[in-house]
Scaffold this active site. Structure first.
Site, PDB file in Angstrom:
ATOM      1  N   ASP A 110       0.776  -1.332  -0.006  1.00  0.00           N
ATOM      2  CA  ASP A 110      -0.053  -0.065   0.003  1.00  0.00           C
ATOM      3  C   ASP A 110       0.830   1.384  -0.083  1.00  0.00           C
ATOM      4  O   ASP A 110       0.356   2.389  -0.178  1.00  0.00           O
ATOM      5  CB  ASP A 110      -1.062   0.008   1.076  1.00  0.00           C
ATOM      6  CG  ASP A 110      -0.525  -0.044   2.660  1.00  0.00           C
ATOM      7  OD1 ASP A 110       1.016   0.028   2.619  1.00  0.00           O
ATOM      8  OD2 ASP A 110      -1.154  -0.307   3.508  1.00  0.00           O
TER       9      ASP A 110
ATOM     10  N   ASN B 152       2.878   2.848   2.151  1.00  0.00           N
ATOM     11  CA  ASN B 152       2.983   3.874   3.343  1.00  0.00           C
ATOM     12  C   ASN B 152       4.033   3.780   4.125  1.00  0.00           C
ATOM     13  O   ASN B 152       4.220   4.207   5.215  1.00  0.00           O
ATOM     14  CB  ASN B 152       1.658   3.611   4.019  1.00  0.00           C
ATOM     15  CG  ASN B 152       1.609   2.262   5.048  1.00  0.00           C
ATOM     16  OD1 ASN B 152       2.187   1.443   4.805  1.00  0.00           O
ATOM     17  ND2 ASN B 152       0.656   2.024   5.866  1.00  0.00           N
TER      18      ASN B 152
ATOM     19  N   ASN C 150      -2.436  23.465  31.558  1.00  0.00           N
ATOM     20  CA  ASN C 150      -2.614  22.433  30.499  1.00  0.00           C
ATOM     21  C   ASN C 150      -1.402  22.000  29.801  1.00  0.00           C
ATOM     22  O   ASN C 150      -1.245  20.795  29.799  1.00  0.00           O
ATOM     23  CB  ASN C 150      -3.736  23.349  29.529  1.00  0.00           C
ATOM     24  CG  ASN C 150      -4.372  22.298  28.687  1.00  0.00           C
ATOM     25  OD1 ASN C 150      -5.178  22.572  28.168  1.00  0.00           O
ATOM     26  ND2 ASN C 150      -3.620  21.312  28.164  1.00  0.00           N
TER      27      ASN C 150
ATOM     28  N   ARG D 170      -5.559  28.099  31.748  1.00  0.00           N
ATOM     29  CA  ARG D 170      -6.088  26.554  31.696  1.00  0.00           C
ATOM     30  C   ARG D 170      -5.190  25.948  32.616  1.00  0.00           C
ATOM     31  O   ARG D 170      -4.066  25.837  32.043  1.00  0.00           O
ATOM     32  CB  ARG D 170      -6.365  26.444  30.392  1.00  0.00           C
ATOM     33  CG  ARG D 170      -7.490  25.261  30.250  1.00  0.00           C
ATOM     34  CD  ARG D 170      -7.294  24.817  28.749  1.00  0.00           C
ATOM     35  NE  ARG D 170      -7.459  25.649  27.720  1.00  0.00           N
ATOM     36  CZ  ARG D 170      -7.311  25.450  26.594  1.00  0.00           C
ATOM     37  NH1 ARG D 170      -6.862  24.290  26.161  1.00  0.00           N
ATOM     38  NH2 ARG D 170      -7.715  26.399  25.601  1.00  0.00           N
TER      39      ARG D 170
ATOM     40  N   GLN E  53      -5.260  21.712  34.196  1.00  0.00           N
ATOM     41  CA  GLN E  53      -5.665  20.335  33.721  1.00  0.00           C
ATOM     42  C   GLN E  53      -5.885  19.566  35.109  1.00  0.00           C
ATOM     43  O   GLN E  53      -5.639  19.824  36.188  1.00  0.00           O
ATOM     44  CB  GLN E  53      -4.888  19.724  32.972  1.00  0.00           C
ATOM     45  CG  GLN E  53      -4.937  19.554  31.405  1.00  0.00           C
ATOM     46  CD  GLN E  53      -4.339  18.686  30.366  1.00  0.00           C
ATOM     47  OE1 GLN E  53      -3.200  18.173  30.886  1.00  0.00           O
ATOM     48  NE2 GLN E  53      -4.628  18.268  29.325  1.00  0.00           N
TER      49      GLN E  53
ATOM     50  N   ARG F 192     -11.934  21.707  27.791  1.00  0.00           N
ATOM     51  CA  ARG F 192     -10.207  21.258  27.488  1.00  0.00           C
ATOM     52  C   ARG F 192      -9.619  21.334  28.941  1.00  0.00           C
ATOM     53  O   ARG F 192      -8.560  20.478  29.202  1.00  0.00           O
ATOM     54  CB  ARG F 192      -9.820  22.325  26.544  1.00  0.00           C
ATOM     55  CG  ARG F 192     -10.485  22.366  25.161  1.00  0.00           C
ATOM     56  CD  ARG F 192     -10.358  23.259  24.307  1.00  0.00           C
ATOM     57  NE  ARG F 192     -11.042  23.074  23.261  1.00  0.00           N
ATOM     58  CZ  ARG F 192     -11.011  22.291  22.249  1.00  0.00           C
ATOM     59  NH1 ARG F 192     -10.114  21.320  22.171  1.00  0.00           N
ATOM     60  NH2 ARG F 192     -12.114  22.223  21.281  1.00  0.00           N
TER      61      ARG F 192
ATOM     62  N   ASP G  59     -11.485  16.398  26.224  1.00  0.00           N
ATOM     63  CA  ASP G  59     -11.785  17.111  25.001  1.00  0.00           C
ATOM     64  C   ASP G  59     -11.701  16.516  23.672  1.00  0.00           C
ATOM     65  O   ASP G  59     -10.760  16.094  23.253  1.00  0.00           O
ATOM     66  CB  ASP G  59     -10.848  18.505  24.819  1.00  0.00           C
ATOM     67  CG  ASP G  59      -9.667  18.152  24.803  1.00  0.00           C
ATOM     68  OD1 ASP G  59      -9.017  17.287  25.908  1.00  0.00           O
ATOM     69  OD2 ASP G  59      -8.605  18.904  24.038  1.00  0.00           O
TER      70      ASP G  59
ATOM     71  N   GLU H 273      -2.373   7.096  20.853  1.00  0.00           N
ATOM     72  CA  GLU H 273      -3.070   7.959  21.883  1.00  0.00           C
ATOM     73  C   GLU H 273      -4.191   7.220  22.759  1.00  0.00           C
ATOM     74  O   GLU H 273      -4.309   7.417  23.888  1.00  0.00           O
ATOM     75  CB  GLU H 273      -3.178   9.420  21.251  1.00  0.00           C
ATOM     76  CG  GLU H 273      -3.753  10.304  22.444  1.00  0.00           C
ATOM     77  CD  GLU H 273      -4.255  11.676  21.600  1.00  0.00           C
ATOM     78  OE1 GLU H 273      -4.312  12.688  22.300  1.00  0.00           O
ATOM     79  OE2 GLU H 273      -4.901  11.634  20.615  1.00  0.00           O
TER      80      GLU H 273
END
Length: 706
Positions: free
Chosen positions: A48, A50, A300, A309, A311, A425, A430, A634
Site C-alpha cells: 500500500d 505507506n 494545561n 487553563r 488540567q 479542555r 476534549d 494516543e
C-alpha cells in the site's frame, strides 16, 4: 553480491523442521546491505506504499534475505550463515525497523540478529519504551535543548482548507520565543545570553507581566505565542572545576504533535518511568512545582495560550510515588515538601476559589479563564458553531472566526459556548457528549475525586513526614495568609471528610449504582455515564457497598474486549451529522482511565476484575504493536482488536505519524503498558506474547498476577 529478498516457498519445509532450525540459530546474525535490502523489502511487502509493513499489505509475508558475500542464493537448504528466512508481518516489520534505524545512524551495512526479528513482542515493546522512546520524548529548556523543546507543532498546523489556529505561527520555522515569569530573573538573564550567543536560533526572550495574568492579557499575546519557562538548576560540569552552569530540569512530552509539558499526560508517563527514568520523573515534579509557584497552577501545557487553563490535578499523587522511590536520596524530602506546598497553593488559589467552587454543594468545577475560541484550535473544529453566524454576517468560516476573536462581532451565545469549551479542555476530556455545552457548570466526579485525593495526601504527608506541622513560607502563601503559619493534618482530614460527604450526597446514585456528575446550575445529576465513575475507588471515597454496586452495575457499561471505554454507548448515542463521534466517548479507551480503574479495583479487593481489565488493554496494545509495524497510539477503539488504532474522530489519532519505525509511541500509553506489564506474571506475559486473548487465557485457567 548485494542483499536480495527472494520469495521463499511457505511449504518448502515442515513446521517441525523450521522450529528446529529456529532453535539452532536463534542467536545468529547476518550482515546485509542496508539500502538495498530495505528497498527490496519495501518493494515486495509494502503493497500500500505507506512505508510500513502491516496486516493491510498483500505481499507474500514470507521470504529470505542473504548476506553480502558470495554464498549462493537458495531455499531453506542454503547454509544458515549466509541466509535467514523471515516469516510473517511481525518479523518482516521488525526487519524494516532495524534497517531503518541502521540507516538513520549512517550505516551502509548492518548486522541483523535473528533474535531481533523473533523477539517476543511484549519484551520488544517494553524494551523500546524504556531504552529509546522515553529518551526521545524527554526535553530540556536550556541552550542544548531549547531548539528541540520550544517549537510549537500546533501553530504550524494547517488543515486542507488552509485555515489557521487563532494563535499565529512564528515569523519563520527557525524563530523561537520564550516567556519568563517575573520571579525568575536568573532565567531571563540566561536565555538573553543564549539569544545573544546563538543569533541563528532567533530566540525572542520576553517577560511576563508582574501581577495577575488576565484573560485579556492572554488574548493580547495570541499573535506572539511562545513556550513558557520551566525550572532550571545550577549543575557542575562533570570532571570540571569551572563555575556551575544553568541546565534545564528535564520533562516529558506526549509526542507526535504535542511538544510541550502537559499536566496529566506527564503524570501517567511518569508512572511508567519510575523504575528506570527517575531523574526525569523528579524533573516533572520540580517543573510542576515551578509552574504553581510562578503561574499559579499546573498549566494545561507550558505555552503562552494556556496561561489561563489548568488540567486534572495529580501532583500530590505523583510526588508521593516519586518520594517512595527516591527517599534514600538527599534531596527527596525537599522535593516532596516543595510539591506539597505547591499543591496546597494551587488547591486554595485555583481549585477551591471563585468561580470554581460551588458554595452550595462544596464541590469544585472546571472553569478556566479566556476570551474567544481556544487559541490552539483551527476554525474548522468549530464549523458547526461558527457557520450560522457566517450566514448571518455573510462571512466565510475563517472570517467569522477572526471577527469573533478580534471582537469585531459580539455574540453572547458564542461566549457561553466557549466558556464551556474551555472547561472541557481543562477537564482533559476534549471532547465528549458527557461534558460538551455544560462542562463549566458540572461538579464532575473526576475533579472532586482528585481533590479528595489531594486533601488526604497533604494530610498524610504532613503527619508522616513533617511531624504533623508544616510551616507555609512566603513563596507558597496564599493572599492574606500570614507567612510561616503552621498547618496540621487535622485540617486536611476535615476537608477530605467534608468532600466525601458532598460526593455521597450529590454524585452518588444509589438506584443506578453509579457516580454521576452534578450540574450546579440546574441542581440535578447528569444522566451521562462516564468511566470516571470508578475514580472513587481509586481515591478511596467509596464505601464497601458503593464499591460492590459499582462493580456489579457500572463496570459492565464500560468493559469491552480491549479494556474500558470512556463513556457508555448510551451516553455517546447514535452517531449522526448532528451528533458526530467524539474522541472521549464510546468506543474509545484511553490510558489514564485504565490505570486508575486497575488501581481502584485492586484497592477494594476486586483483583480478578482488575487483572482482567489490565490483560485486555495489554493484549489489545500488544496485538496492535505486532500487526501494525510497532504502532502505539494516543487512544484505541476498545470494541475491536483488528484495527483498534484506527481512530478518525475529531483530531484523529496521535502516534501513527511515522514511517519505517516507531520512535516515540505515545507518552501516557507507553506508561500504561509498562505499568500494566509490571502486574503480569510470567504466564500472563507469555500468553500476551503469543497473542492469546483474555477469553482463551481465562478458559485454560491462566493466572495473571506477578
Amino acid at each position: 553480491m548485494a542483499s536480495t529478498l527472494p520469495i521463499a516457498d511457505k511449504d518448502s519445509t515442515s513446521t517441525e523442521s523450521r522450529d528446529k532450525d529456529k532453535s539452532k540459530s536463534n542467536h545468529e546474525s547476518i550482515s546485509v546491505d542496508v539500502d538495498t535490502t530495505m528497498r527490496d523489502l519495501l518493494a515486495r511487502e509494502d503493497t500500500d506504499g505507506n512505508c510500513l509493513i502491516t496486516i493491510d499489505d498483500q505481499g507474500p509475508k514470507v521470504g529470505a534475505f542473504v548476506a553480502i558475500d558470495d554464498f549462493p542464493l537458495g531455499r531453506y537448504g542454503t547454509p544458515e550463515k549466509s541466509k535467514f528466512d523471515v516469516q510473517g508481518v511481525y518479523q518482516l516489520s521488525n526487519l524494516l525497523q532495524e534497517l531503518f534505524l541502521a540507516q538513520q545512524q549512517g550505516r551502509t551495512t548492518a548486522t541483523v540478529k535473528r533474535a531481533q526479528l523473533e523477539e517476543d513482542p511484549v519484551h520488544r515493546l517494553s524494551r523500546l519504551i524504556t531504552t529509546t522512546w522515553w529518551d526521545n520524548l524527554t526535553r530540556r529548556l536550556d541552550a542544548d535543548g531549547i531548539d528541540r523543546a520550544a517549537p510549537d507543532n500546533l501553530t504550524q498546523r494547517r488543515d486542507a482548507d488552509g485555515m489557521k489556529p487563532t494563535v499565529s505561527a512564528p515569523k519563520s520555522k527557525s524563530s523561537l520565543r520564550i516567556y519568563v515569569p517575573p520571579g525568575a530573573p536568573e532565567q531571563f538573564a540566561y536565555y538573553s545570553t543564549v539569544a545573544k550567543d546563538r543569533p541563528a536560533m532567533d530566540l525572542d526572550v520576553q517577560w511576563l507581566p508582574d501581577g495577575e495574568i488576565t484573560a485579556d492579557f492572554i488574548k493580547s499575546i495570541n499573535d506572539k505565542p511562545g513556550i513558557l519557562a520551566l525550572d532550571m538548576e545550577a549543575v557542575q560540569p562533570q570532571g570540571q572545576s569551572v563555575t556551575k552552569q544553568m541546565k534545564g530540569v528535564p520533562f516529558i512530552v506526549p509526542g507526535d504533535q504535542f511538544n510541550e509539558l502537559y499536566n496529566w499526560d506527564a503524570c501517567f508517563c511518569a508512572l511508567g518511568m519510575l523504575d528506570n527514568h527517575l531523574a526525569v520523573v523528579k524533573g516533572i515534579v520540580k517543573n510542576f512545582t515551578f509552574e504553581i509557584k510562578h503561574y499559579g497552577k499546573i498549566l494545561n501545557a507550558n505555552r503562552s495560550y494556556y496561561l489561563g487553563r489548568a488540567q486534572p490535578p495529580l501532583l500530590t499523587w505523583l510526588a508521593l510515588k516519586t518520594f517512595h522511590r527516591t527517599k534514600h536520596e538527599p534531596d527527596a524530602l525537599g522535593i516532596l515538601k516543595a510539591a506539597i506546598l505547591a499543591a496546597r497553593k494551587e488547591y486554595h488559589s485555583w481549585w477551591t476559589s471563585t468561580p470554581r467552587l460551588d458554595a452550595e454543594s462544596g464541590l469544585s468545577r472546571y472553569r478556566p479563564i479566556g476570551r474567544g475560541s481556544p487559541p490552539e484550535c483551527r476554525p474548522i473544529v468549530f464549523a458547526h458553531v461558527f457557520m450560522p453566524y457566517g450566514k448571518k454576517y455573510d462571512m466565510t468560516l475563517q472570517e467569522v472566526s477572526d471577527a469573533y476573536n478580534k471582537g469585531s462581532i459580539s455574540e453572547p451565545d458564542l461566549d457561553i459556548f466557549f466558556d464551556h469549551d474551555r472547561a472541557v479542555r481543562e477537564s482533559g476530556h476534549d471532547t465528549s457528549n458527557r461534558v460538551e455545552g455544560v462542562c463549566a457548570d458540572l461538579a464532575t466526579v473526576d475533579l472532586n475525586c482528585l481533590l479528595f485525593q489531594i486533601e488526604n495526601d497533604i494530610a498524610s504527608t504532613i503527619h508522616t513526614h513533617f511531624n504533623d506541622g508544616l510551616a507555609i513560607p512566603e513563596d507558597y502563601a496564599i493572599p492574606g495568609e500570614k507567612v510561616n503559619t503552621v498547618e496540621t493534618s487535622r485540617l486536611w482530614r476535615e476537608r477530605a471528610e467534608k468532600r466525601k460527604a458532598s460526593i455521597d450526597k450529590y454524585l452518588w446514585n444509589e438506584q443506578k449504582g453509579i457516580y454521576l456528575d452534578y450540574n450546579t446550575v440546574t441542581r440535578q445529576q447528569s444522566t451521562a455515564e462516564s468511566v470516571t465513575c470508578l475514580w472513587p475507588l481509586w481515591c478511596g471515597a467509596a464505601n464497601k457497598s458503593q464499591a460492590e454496586r459499582l462493580v456489579e452495575y457500572a463496570l459492565p457499561k464500560f468493559e469491552c474486549i480491549g479494556g474500558l471505554s470512556s463513556t457508555s454507548e448510551s451516553t455517546r448515542g447514535t452517531v449522526t451529522e448532528g451528533n458526530p463521534q467524539k474522541q472521549w466517548d464510546y468506543p474509545y479507551g484511553w490510558a489514564p482511565h485504565q490505570v486508575l480503574a486497575w488501581d481502584g479495583l485492586r484497592s477494594y479487593g476486586f483483583h480478578n476484575e482488575a487483572d482482567r481489565l489490565a490483560y485486555r488493554w495489554l493484549h489489545m496494545m500488544t496485538e496492535t504493536f505486532r500487526n501494525w509495524n510497532g504502532t502505539v497510539v494516543e487512544k484505541y477503539d476498545v470494541t475491536q482488536l483488528e484495527r483498534s488504532h484506527s481512530v478518525d474522530a475529531e483530531y484523529g489519532n496521535q502516534g501513527r505519524n511515522f514511517k519505517y519505525a516507531p520512535q516515540e509511541g505515545f507518552g501516557w500509553t507507553n506508561g500504561s503498558y509498562i505499568y500494566g506489564i509490571s502486574s503480569m506474571g510470567d504466564e500472563a506475559k507469555k500468553a500476551l506474547a503469543d497473542g492469546v486473548s483474555w477469553e482463551d487465557f481465562s478458559k485454560r485457567g491462566g493466572r495473571v498476577p506477578a
